[in-house]
Design an enzyme around this catalytic site. Structure first.
Site, PDB file in Angstrom:
ATOM      1  N   ILE A   1      -0.191  -5.365  29.649  1.00 13.04           N
ATOM      2  CA  ILE A   1      -1.619  -5.683  29.809  1.00 13.04           C
ATOM      3  C   ILE A   1      -1.800  -7.019  30.526  1.00 13.04           C
ATOM      4  CG2 ILE A   1      -3.805  -6.074  28.616  1.00 13.04           C
ATOM      5  CD1 ILE A   1      -2.721  -4.634  26.211  1.00 13.04           C
ATOM      6  N   GLY A  39       7.975  -2.012  25.758  1.00 13.91           N
ATOM      7  CA  GLY A  39       8.744  -1.038  26.537  1.00 13.91           C
ATOM      8  C   GLY A  39       9.290  -1.676  27.802  1.00 13.91           C
ATOM      9  N   LYS A  66       2.060 -14.075  19.393  1.00 14.18           N
ATOM     10  CA  LYS A  66       1.170 -13.707  20.509  1.00 14.18           C
ATOM     11  C   LYS A  66      -0.235 -14.275  20.320  1.00 14.18           C
ATOM     12  CE  LYS A  66       3.905  -9.614  21.505  1.00 14.18           C
ATOM     13  NZ  LYS A  66       4.140  -8.221  21.122  1.00 14.18           N
ATOM     14  N   GLY A 121      13.046   1.124  22.586  1.00 13.85           N
ATOM     15  CA  GLY A 121      13.096  -0.245  23.124  1.00 13.85           C
ATOM     16  C   GLY A 121      11.845  -1.051  22.836  1.00 13.85           C
ATOM     17  N   LYS A 131       8.109 -14.332  23.747  1.00 16.19           N
ATOM     18  CA  LYS A 131       6.982 -14.795  22.932  1.00 16.19           C
ATOM     19  C   LYS A 131       7.347 -15.973  22.054  1.00 16.19           C
ATOM     20  CE  LYS A 131       8.136 -11.039  22.104  1.00 16.19           C
ATOM     21  NZ  LYS A 131       8.153  -9.623  21.795  1.00 16.19           N
TER      22      LYS A 131
HETATM   23  N1  HSE Z   1       8.368  -5.895  19.678  1.00 16.52           N
HETATM   24  C1  HSE Z   1       7.253  -6.132  20.522  1.00 16.52           C
HETATM   25  C2  HSE Z   1       6.163  -5.120  20.203  1.00 16.52           C
HETATM   26  C3  HSE Z   1       7.695  -6.049  21.953  1.00 16.52           C
HETATM   27  O1  HSE Z   1       6.467  -4.125  19.567  1.00 16.52           O
HETATM   28  O2  HSE Z   1       5.015  -5.341  20.564  1.00 16.52           O
HETATM   29  C4  HSE Z   1       6.669  -6.472  22.954  1.00 16.52           C
HETATM   30  O3  HSE Z   1       6.308  -7.798  22.819  1.00 16.52           O
END
Ligand code: HSE
Length: 406
Positions: free
Chosen positions: A131, A298, A200, A182, A100
């Protein structure tokens, strides 16, 4: 046969490799040819990995190998990812990334290189994890003028908020759990303080409106100040508090863009999205409201999007023009945050109906404080109201805008 390289063998990179070999047959059918992962780049040793014969530590082996036409970048962070991706694109190798930060900071530049070299820079995994949102936005919704995009864009914070609210888990325990699953960034303050969601929404805004939006131009606030009392009042009012990334196109041609906790009414599906799930609502002039929902973080959910991009890159060895935006030269393109309009939720320590004006009071059991929601007002006026209340000895404990989507 298409030969692929994977940069980074951490959570996402190992997910890409594992998923690729698990579903290799089907992936090859979709790609229309045989596919092989030739290299995996990582500076660490993985003596027990079944793919240890593919592991290399020197990026030059990959960039100088003409067999490699497609690269998956799963390292995260700006450097060395930026230098490596740029070098691959300059050699005409298509890149699929989950990074990102890279797309939000360098997207316009990297897309321009991909265009020049007639290859692809894909980043489906960079927003919303599993998604499908990037490709639907520029392909399936390509006939629309996009009006607004709003949603939950960070899995970690949504997971933390859900655990705190539904299981009374402490913030620290919920964050530790998100890290062990993760979900969290290397530096989890990027999740908690809204920076990840900010990257994002910048990517979505850039793609939807065709001009690069840089994270530094976006008002960003994370979830640190959310109190359980706000959650209780939100419930009593008929909604939830969620960390929302939002961008709206204004009639002036400018955009309102922000990341902040918002009070989301139950009438909006986003209010019901819990755990690590993300949801993105896209409003277009032809489609009205559309909603995209799924696991936002994940190993395998993110790998799913990276591998899908690898397949696309193999199938489309020419640049996909709809997935493009240019550099932004207009410094006034992003409207000042304080000019946004919204209903506002206030939580205060004392009653004073004369000062509050015509508002909707929220009654919640066992709460010695007052909460109310105003009519639609400018953020600037909400801040003025806050100052006025405090000048009159009323402590404003929370001020949160309401997510109202027209
Ligand atoms: N750290 C990000 C989240 C990982 O928790 O959405 C996915 O982009």
């Amino acid at each position: 046969m298409a030969k692929v390289a994977v940069l980074g063998y951490g959570v996402v990179g190992s997910g890409v490799v594992d998923l690729f070999y698990k579903n290799k047959h089907q992936i090859e059918k979709k790609a229309g040819e045989e596919v092989e992962i030739k290299y995996i780049l990582d500076i660490r040793d993985f003596p027990d990995s079944p793919y240890k014969d593919k592991l290399v530590k020197d990026f030059n082996i990959i960039v100088n190998d003409d067999d490699i036409k497609v690269v998956a970048e799963c390292m995260g962070g700006l450097e060395p990812a930026y230098s490596f991706v740029k070098a691959c694109l300059e050699k005409g190798k298509s890149v699929s990334t989950s990074n990102k930060e890279l797309v939000a900071e360098k997207g316009a530049e990297l897309l321009a290189i991909a265009k020049k070299m007639d290859c692809n820079f894909f980043f489906e995994a960079s927003v919303g994890g599993a998604i499908p949102i990037i490709r639907p936005l520029h392909r399936c919704l390509g006939a629309n003028e996009i009006k607004e995009i709003s949603g939950i864009l960070n899995g970690t914070t949504n997971f933390i908020l859900t655990k705190m609210i539904n299981e009374q888990m402490s913030f620290e325990d919920a964050l530790n759990l998100a890290q062990s699953l993760g979900y969290a960034e290397k530096d989890p303050t990027d999740d908690v303080d809204g920076n990840d969601a900010c990257r994002k929404i910048c990517i979505l805004a850039s793609l939807a409106f065709g001009k690069h939006v840089y994270p530094k131009s976006v008002y960003t606030k994370g979830i640190r100040d959310i109190a359980l009392k706000d959650v209780e009042f939100a419930k009593a009012w008929g909604g939830s508090i969620k960390l929302i990334g939002s961008v709206k196109k204004l009639d002036s041609g400018k955009i309102h863009i922000s990341v902040e906790p918002k009070l989301v009414p139950y009438s909006n599906l986003i209010s019901r999205v819990d755990d690590v799930f993300n949801a993105v609502m896209v409003v277009g002039d032809a489609v009205d409201k559309t909603m995209f929902y799924g696991r936002g973080a994940g190993k395998f959910p993110t790998a799913s999007a990276v591998v899908a991009d690898l397949i696309e890159s193999i199938k489309h060895d020419r640049m996909v023009f709809s997935q493009y935006w240019g550099e932004s030269t207009d410094s006034n393109y992003v409207e000042e945050y304080c000019k946004a309009q919204s209903r506002m939720y206030f939580r205060v320590d004392k009653m004073n109906s004369d000062l509050f004006g015509d508002v909707e009071y929220i009654s919640a059991d066992d709460n010695d404080e007052i909460a109310f929601v105003t009519h639609i007002m400018c953020i600037k006026d909400a801040v003025k109201l806050k100052i006025k209340l405090e000048e009159n000895g009323i402590k404003v404990k929370s001020m949160i805008s309401v997510l109202d989507i027209d």
